[in-house]
Enzyme design. Structure first.
Site, mmCIF file in Angstrom:
data_model
loop_
_atom_site.group_PDB
_atom_site.id
_atom_site.type_symbol
_atom_site.label_atom_id
_atom_site.label_comp_id
_atom_site.label_asym_id
_atom_site.label_seq_id
_atom_site.Cartn_x
_atom_site.Cartn_y
_atom_site.Cartn_z
ATOM 1 N N ARG A 114 0.863 -1.089 0.032
ATOM 2 C CA ARG A 114 -0.155 0.040 0.101
ATOM 3 C C ARG A 114 0.874 1.257 -0.008
ATOM 4 O O ARG A 114 2.154 0.953 0.214
ATOM 5 C CB ARG A 114 -0.876 0.157 1.332
ATOM 6 C CG ARG A 114 -0.151 0.380 2.508
ATOM 7 C CD ARG A 114 -1.113 0.411 3.793
ATOM 8 N NE ARG A 114 -0.668 0.929 4.992
ATOM 9 C CZ ARG A 114 -1.402 0.765 6.064
ATOM 10 N NH1 ARG A 114 -2.280 0.228 6.315
ATOM 11 N NH2 ARG A 114 -0.611 1.500 7.175
ATOM 12 N N ASN A 152 -4.885 7.935 4.155
ATOM 13 C CA ASN A 152 -4.633 6.939 5.436
ATOM 14 C C ASN A 152 -3.218 7.040 5.925
ATOM 15 O O ASN A 152 -2.233 6.772 4.961
ATOM 16 C CB ASN A 152 -5.057 5.650 5.149
ATOM 17 C CG ASN A 152 -4.865 4.713 6.554
ATOM 18 O OD1 ASN A 152 -5.457 4.890 7.406
ATOM 19 N ND2 ASN A 152 -4.014 3.810 6.382
ATOM 20 N N GLU A 153 -2.930 7.740 7.093
ATOM 21 C CA GLU A 153 -1.694 7.368 7.733
ATOM 22 C C GLU A 153 -0.844 8.004 6.692
ATOM 23 O O GLU A 153 0.385 7.209 6.427
ATOM 24 C CB GLU A 153 -1.143 6.113 8.139
ATOM 25 C CG GLU A 153 -2.078 5.565 9.206
ATOM 26 C CD GLU A 153 -1.727 4.321 9.957
ATOM 27 O OE1 GLU A 153 -1.040 3.801 9.166
ATOM 28 O OE2 GLU A 153 -2.133 3.968 10.990
ATOM 29 N N GLU A 305 -8.199 4.949 15.202
ATOM 30 C CA GLU A 305 -7.774 3.429 15.031
ATOM 31 C C GLU A 305 -7.002 2.837 16.515
ATOM 32 O O GLU A 305 -6.293 3.418 16.899
ATOM 33 C CB GLU A 305 -6.748 3.098 13.990
ATOM 34 C CG GLU A 305 -7.311 3.367 12.572
ATOM 35 C CD GLU A 305 -6.060 2.849 11.640
ATOM 36 O OE1 GLU A 305 -5.364 2.092 12.057
ATOM 37 O OE2 GLU A 305 -6.425 3.322 10.436
ATOM 38 N N TRP A 313 2.676 -6.384 13.160
ATOM 39 C CA TRP A 313 3.852 -5.782 12.765
ATOM 40 C C TRP A 313 4.865 -5.772 13.695
ATOM 41 O O TRP A 313 6.163 -5.175 13.377
ATOM 42 C CB TRP A 313 3.485 -4.480 12.267
ATOM 43 C CG TRP A 313 2.429 -3.477 13.101
ATOM 44 C CD1 TRP A 313 1.228 -3.262 13.012
ATOM 45 C CD2 TRP A 313 2.937 -2.674 14.303
ATOM 46 N NE1 TRP A 313 0.822 -2.552 13.894
ATOM 47 C CE2 TRP A 313 1.829 -2.250 14.695
ATOM 48 C CE3 TRP A 313 4.187 -2.375 14.824
ATOM 49 C CZ2 TRP A 313 1.941 -1.138 15.819
ATOM 50 C CZ3 TRP A 313 3.983 -1.779 15.918
ATOM 51 C CH2 TRP A 313 2.994 -0.946 16.519
ATOM 52 N N LYS A 354 -4.413 -10.077 8.185
ATOM 53 C CA LYS A 354 -5.412 -10.734 8.667
ATOM 54 C C LYS A 354 -4.967 -11.042 10.131
ATOM 55 O O LYS A 354 -5.842 -12.031 10.882
ATOM 56 C CB LYS A 354 -5.403 -11.947 7.748
ATOM 57 C CG LYS A 354 -4.255 -12.817 7.594
ATOM 58 C CD LYS A 354 -4.626 -13.770 6.552
ATOM 59 C CE LYS A 354 -3.477 -14.417 6.102
ATOM 60 N NZ LYS A 354 -2.427 -13.718 5.395
ATOM 61 N N PHE A 355 -3.787 -11.026 10.612
ATOM 62 C CA PHE A 355 -3.396 -11.406 11.995
ATOM 63 C C PHE A 355 -3.582 -10.249 12.937
ATOM 64 O O PHE A 355 -3.167 -10.184 14.074
ATOM 65 C CB PHE A 355 -2.050 -11.950 12.380
ATOM 66 C CG PHE A 355 -1.802 -13.463 11.544
ATOM 67 C CD1 PHE A 355 -2.791 -14.425 12.579
ATOM 68 C CD2 PHE A 355 -1.297 -13.709 10.444
ATOM 69 C CE1 PHE A 355 -2.992 -15.649 12.074
ATOM 70 C CE2 PHE A 355 -1.136 -14.981 10.125
ATOM 71 C CZ PHE A 355 -1.979 -16.031 10.854
ATOM 72 N N HIS A 356 -3.995 -9.153 12.446
ATOM 73 C CA HIS A 356 -4.223 -7.907 13.193
ATOM 74 C C HIS A 356 -5.790 -8.060 13.482
ATOM 75 O O HIS A 356 -6.682 -8.589 12.872
ATOM 76 C CB HIS A 356 -4.034 -6.533 12.244
ATOM 77 C CG HIS A 356 -4.184 -5.343 13.045
ATOM 78 N ND1 HIS A 356 -5.578 -5.095 13.609
ATOM 79 C CD2 HIS A 356 -3.507 -4.417 13.128
ATOM 80 C CE1 HIS A 356 -5.174 -3.693 14.121
ATOM 81 N NE2 HIS A 356 -3.976 -3.371 13.769
#
Lengths: 655, 655, 655
Positions: A114, A152-153, A305, A313, A354-356
């Protein structure tokens, strides 16, 4: 101008990023059912939807978003609508490779992740404006829409050729003549004199140390270019919905954006906050970011968020233990948040995050995570009316400035250990543990209402900032400065004498002979405590009002701490307990009091408007003295003189 | 040929890099006043002035330099004039991007730092020659000019296409035929056989281990190309001023230049020396570099750069505590320096090195740093007449060779721990602590006058070097060799048996079965001490004259130390005290004596000509026995049989 | 189909890589003499001979190889002939730079090392096919030829443009439509939706986390492209010699190849194995790789490369102490090897691996290394007849799958500590220490003959694999699964509930609330032992058959180990002794017995066919109970009920 209150309308927003395009449309009703069940009243939509909205150049596919907006509105859930410009579709990079950023080494940042856009790319900006325009036009009148979320960010840099051209334009606007640039950058050093604007480059890879003023300006430029991207999109959506506020989400204490400057351009300040659940100082880190964000907002702000559980991460990513999500969420509210939101609503099954965790974890509705989210939603609804829109007031301001940070982080510095986050954290921690509520401020802000101003370190200070500090002390304020403050001017030019003469005079420093940074694990003895990280060889004036001396070693008998009137200078970093004691003493003398006296360790107290939050960061039950009679908004119970808090317990008390 | 004496003329040079182009011209008189006050008699000018002298291609701006030279001359300060070619102006890179070097990964080294020139670029060389020519022509007759300083700290490599072409030319000159190159590089291994010169590359990034002979030749080539750059400029200035010596400044024990070879091309050998003030072995590191530089010079040499205080390129940079600058400066003089100079005169306010100290620090004239510089200037003036031009003599030579170092530092080696600086330092330290003055020598130098020759490690030895060592022992000399010596020939071809047969015969090694490198933290027991870093499985001849065995472990009972006649082989690195004791014993047997007997720990004694320097590296006062009657040149006091030295104290004694 | 037995013909192959092109042809007879003396019966020739065979495009120089093959044949030494395609000659890169691979950052991998070929390059493939064709044609009928060895240690990746084109083709063949790819890759996340195949890239450098499904497919593609290179050459040589088997050498537990898939394409499975002689678990690592290789081969296999002494690619490289080479070689035979070979015969004097040991070390014939090789050769000849071709049988299978490994190693995972080699090693170690022989298997293999199946971790499991595991348990098998198994489907899509519902049902997991990875040095208390690395917050079904609970901490009272029928789930990594005890208990219950009861620590027992190998990995003598009467094939001695083993001792016993 529209503001956060136009979105919250007396409630605390509760919800998170909602990315239903990752799921079959059949699951949307189930999402909405669970949202309602959990008290969700706001979701952020479209953050990464560009490829879905514009699958090929110029195409527009809004149907799914129409249906989604309608569905949410039908269930009374407000929408924070995002421009999707943080992640261009693959076709953009393929058709226009010049939109891809390059790092200092010349490496391309390809799509497949991204943020693979160059802030300087005219093509990117044109496509981003077009999709923003059409999105805003289409949903301007939609009743679900409550707030705009731009990109975003923002966080990328670009060292490529188009960025180089823009950098030159930015410099030209700033310096007018190449001679002025040469003077500001000190290009006489190492034969870097520029004869022509065309010769100037971004801060690309060099054989040895780069010109630090060039790096500093490149960081300023980068922040400004990203801000241009933001304001361009903001202006488009504002044209369509002048009544709705606009935000973009910051990362906490993020190096790459001058957040003071950015906050001025936002209607709503929002931040993403991810303390490590295992960090013993995680709660203090949260408090710091919350205080900073509130100060940037000048009032209530959005927690855009956070993670209901683990992030993905870190090297090892821990979940939030039972109760911690509630505690840290209420801490944010206590410190001014009018929105408690998450990345993301439903944990992804695919993709890089997906692990967030999500508010609905892989375990689904039965999972502990969702069950705790649900409880929190109910509690926020219970307290919202008494809290939303209220201010947190602080008599103390901690000064922070990105330009000082950027300048201090130069390659050829005296110590890689004395970085800004370390120092901000250490000084804020001392005040936080002492139970003193603090704001943050920019060194050129009006400080006149403050009883105490604390400067952990501002390596670079403008003349205006220095005059501001002096005027503050002259006006009766108490000032405490850490080392390496006021060393450089705004061009990163060392001030004569190593510290600005006006500051030396203020603190009673006759001569700063040498800086003595300390190694990892090294301490320096002082009268009553140990110093860490840094020390200084200072010859003070003869008539100091107060001093604490170094004991032993090369600096034996020289002052570690100097006071002249109401101005303090601290030339080392006292160990945590010593810094807390020192600041507590100074604060008390300046008339600053903790929110509550005699707080047990690990208990935090903050007052928001009339409401007193008492937050317990430990697992063993404690009793906290709270003089008088209060009602606990969470339980409805009446509390007399003391409150009992269990593991991660919180009381939200009104008189 | 001109020599250092033509510049010093009986004095010790004292001064430093002077970069007045960084300051308004109005400050120059103040500089000169402070210089005179501090006893400065020499400054280095123009090191990084290219962009000032040639702000655009072909332009020449000498006016400021004319005025500066005149001013300095008017005040009796000599000028070391530098060619400015270490940092080309930005326009060169912009007009000729091919002048920029590329690293092994293909990354460009852009301007914005320094040394962004390819040694192989014809365009760079042409511009460098032109500015050198004009500079030399203009100042050849200037009375202030005393010495030429070419470029600065040559240290770059280039892996780009123009370097590739030159590399091919260099190889062609060396090998004549591609078959000879194939043989020398062992290209039969891994199918690297070259059919044509056009196929040969610099040591660029590869998937796995590179051909070590290619890397070795690329290192040789790099050193040679830089040397070509040096000699080209040297020849130009020599043409204009045949009476003046020429130098370029080395970095201490620097990997990238074959300094033996370079020294032959210089009239004066100079070095930059920056020991870490916090390093407990900082003084020994200084002594090592000084001994090496003196040996390269074959007599007096220049300390071209040191720091009066902190440097700015370590992780944490410490200042020199009170007295250390004087101590380390006098140490350099004791070990042969006829010049004590600094980078730089006045600490910069801007640029990448503004935290690198100067003789005049940010604190200015009142600062401790300048005050100590001033005291030192006076002392150097006092002792100069008795010391300048005098020789230091040593009965011991430590052998060092860059080609051996380059070859040993190959990727696929047995241990990354056993590097050349570690071993040189360990062995030199043993002799230094023992109070024995040492020279350094190349393994093919004439060793016949030495009582003791020490080889910490020379992985690569030519046939000539091996014969030289044997002849030395045959001629009555004592030789001590560390492990992994004589393993490879000049093409990095392992010699049959793993160590050259002539050396095996010399030391009494029948078979070297296996190398046994040791892990971090691992030691190997020996009879009387512990070995570190390395060990070897050696089967000796039956009639060794002396041996010390390994005890325990896999090598139990095999010899760790072997002596055959006057030849010693040490197959491990004894812990420091053991190595000192071993070398002390061998030296004594060889008739080598310390400068002074019974030196306290931390006290160094060196004799230069008739003058005895006694240097105390500790902070607590000591008494040193110095038999006889001396006069201390620093104080004028008469010293009988012992001298008392305080913190960092120095005595400079004449009979 | 031809098989390993066609090469071994009842013997154990003994020999190694032989690269005589590195030596003058005069030394070849000496090589052959030493080979014969050492019992060498097979050498591998031509692995890196491309530049010698084809010194310029299209040239052919076979004369030297003709002479070599004849010489070897004349002395009865068989030849494993390699295609030389692992290291193209320099001319290929010069003429066709597009044959050079690029890493994810775009860096070119140049010639000058090895493996500088892109698997995707049509030009490379064409040249590789041509030289293979001519080599096969020439030597098809040569009597020395016994086996084909294709390329060497396939291991490269390429991210360049030609690889990108092939990747698109591979994806197109797999997914047919771009929509299917979008679905499989979850490109709805982060706006990565592809509109057209041309937009798809290799896993190149990105700003932040890459799409893990794209990375997974890129790893699959890379393994497949390398396999295409292999099969293309295999098919060529097969055409010429349909009677001879073909292999390529694996690296041990190598990440880059799906070795199950590859093994299917090989006639002979071979591996290179280099345990660190200093690793206390070196022998277990060897056993693991040997068990894995045997399982891939489905019977006897080749140890294609090992080191007689040190390797040269670790930070510190230790030799094999006396006896270790024999011990580890016999261990390989015990576990199914029918060939004990080395890289390489004679240690190189030049090139990148001259510090990598050889069977004939630099010390030559007298050296300990060769002497031990010679002894081993004699012993292998002695036991070969009883051992070669025999099977090792195991009642236990450990499951391993490259796709699961590839998927688990994604950037954004929960813990960087829980990697596949760590877990495989820990679980295999428990069984190895318990004396239980294990095979490895793919999760979709037929498991019906196994008494116990162990899954250390298979993050990704296909539906077929899950059904296979369930069917196995339904059929009476005992299954033990470690944590993070069955989490993702074959597209790396997290299964609902975080673990597949069928597995949850199997193990009695009602809800998996959260994963709790553990930090470095952190443990979690369990009832009777400590867990490491990981833990999980599991709500079990009410009627578990057996459980071991977490004690204390956040998971207090939740199950760490769950049993439902014959299915076990272990949600942490028990410390080594605890895991061994747990698996020992489960195995015993499942009817699995150690090879020998009551083995002393460090003693390994394996049965191959009728022959029992007892291997002692310690230095102190031990006595091992071996019930009954055996003959030791090594010594001829009769052994009754117990055998005495000295340092690194081995007994090879027949009834």
């Amino acid at each position: 101008m529209p503001a956060l209150g136009d979105t919250t309308r007396g409630r605390i927003l509760f919800g998170g990023d909602y990315n239903p395009e990752q799921w079959p449309e059949e699951t949307w009703p189930e999402d909405v059912r669970l949202m309602k069940d959990a008290g969700v009243n706001s979701v952020t939509v479209g953050v990464f939807s560009w490829a879905r909205l514009e699958p090929r150049p110029g195409a527009r596919e809004f149907g799914w978003l129409d249906r989604l907006m309608d569905l949410l509105h039908a269930h009374g859930i407000g929408v924070v609508l995002a421009t999707p410009t943080a992640s261009p579709p693959p076709w953009l990079g393929r058709l226009h490779p010049e939109t891809l950023p390059r790092d200092a080494d010349g490496r391309v940042e390809w799509w497949g992740g991204r943020q693979h856009f160059s802030h300087s790319s005219a093509v990117y900006r044109r496509y981003a404006a077009a999709i923003t325009e059409d999105l805003a036009a289409r949903y301007a009148g939609h009743p679900a829409l409550t707030l705009w979320h731009i990109n975003n960010e923002y966080c990328t840099a670009d060292h490529g050729d188009e960025a180089a051209a823009r950098f030159r334009g930015w410099l030209r606007a700033k310096y007018r003549t190449i001679d002025a640039l040469n003077t500001a950058w000190g290009t006489a050093f190492w034969s870097q004199g520029y004869d022509d604007w065309t010769e100037v480059l971004p801060a690309r890879h060099t054989h040895y140390l780069k010109n630090p003023a060039q790096v500093l300006d490149f960081r300023r430029f980068t922040s400004d270019m990203l801000l241009e991207c933001f304001t361009a999109e903001r202006d488009i959506v504002r044209r369509h919905t002048p009544h709705l506020p606009v935000t973009t989400n910051f990362m906490p204490l993020f190096f790459g954006q001058d957040a003071w400057r950015w906050a001025e351009e936002e209607d709503v300040v929002s931040v993403d906050l991810y303390p490590d659940p295992r960090d013993p100082l995680g709660a203090q880190h949260g408090a710091l970011v919350q205080d900073l964000t509130r100060s940037q907002a000048g009032g209530p702000w959005m927690l855009m968020e956070q993670a209901a559980g683990a992030v993905n991460w870190r090297g090892v990513n821990h979940p939030r233990p039972r109760g911690l999500n509630r505690l840290w969420s209420l801490q944010a509210v206590a410190r001014g948040a009018d929105a408690v939101c998450y990345f993301q609503w439903r944990q992804s099954r695919q993709g890089a995050e997906k692990f967030h965790s999500g508010m609905v974890s892989h375990a689904g509705e039965r999972g502990r995570t969702y069950q705790e989210v649900r409880q929190l939603g109910a509690e926020l609804a219970r307290i919202g009316g008494e809290v939303a829109g209220r201010d947190v007031t602080a008599e103390v301001a901690v000064l922070h400035d990105w330009h000082a940070w950027w300048a201090a982080e130069q390659d050829g510095r005296l110590s890689r250990r004395a970085d800004q986050p370390t120092l901000l954290t250490a000084w804020h921690r001392a005040l936080w543990e002492e139970g003193i509520t603090t704001d943050f401020a920019h060194p050129e802000h009006d400080l006149s209402g403050r009883k105490l101003v604390v400067v952990p370190q501002l390596y670079l200070l403008t003349d205006a900032a220095i005059d501001n500090l002096r005027a503050y002390v002259d006006g009766g304020g108490t000032l405490v400065c850490g080392f390496l403050t006021g060393v450089a001017d705004e061009d990163d030019r060392i001030r004569p004498g190593g510290v600005d003469a006006r500051l030396r005079e203020l603190f009673g420093i006759r001569t700063l002979h040498e800086w003595w940074p300390l190694d990892e694990g090294e301490t320096v003895g002082c009268d009553g405590f140990d110093g860490t990280l840094w020390s200084e060889e200072i010859e003070p004036v003869d008539d100091l009002d107060e001093r604490i001396d170094y004991l032993g070693g090369e600096l034996d008998g020289l002052p570690a701490v100097l006071r002249q009137g109401r101005a303090w200078y601290v030339s080392t970093l006292p160990e945590p307990a010593a810094l807390r004691a020192l600041l507590g003493r100074i604060a008390a003398r300046a008339g600053v009091r903790p929110v509550l006296d005699g707080l047990p360790a690990g208990v935090e107290a903050v007052r928001r408007g009339e409401v007193l939050f008492v937050l317990h960061h430990g697992r063993e039950p404690v009793t906290v003295a709270v003089p008088g009679v209060h009602r606990d908004l969470l339980t409805g119970a009446v509390v007399r003189d003391e409150v009992r808090l269990g593991r991660f317990g919180v009381a939200v008390l009104t008189p």
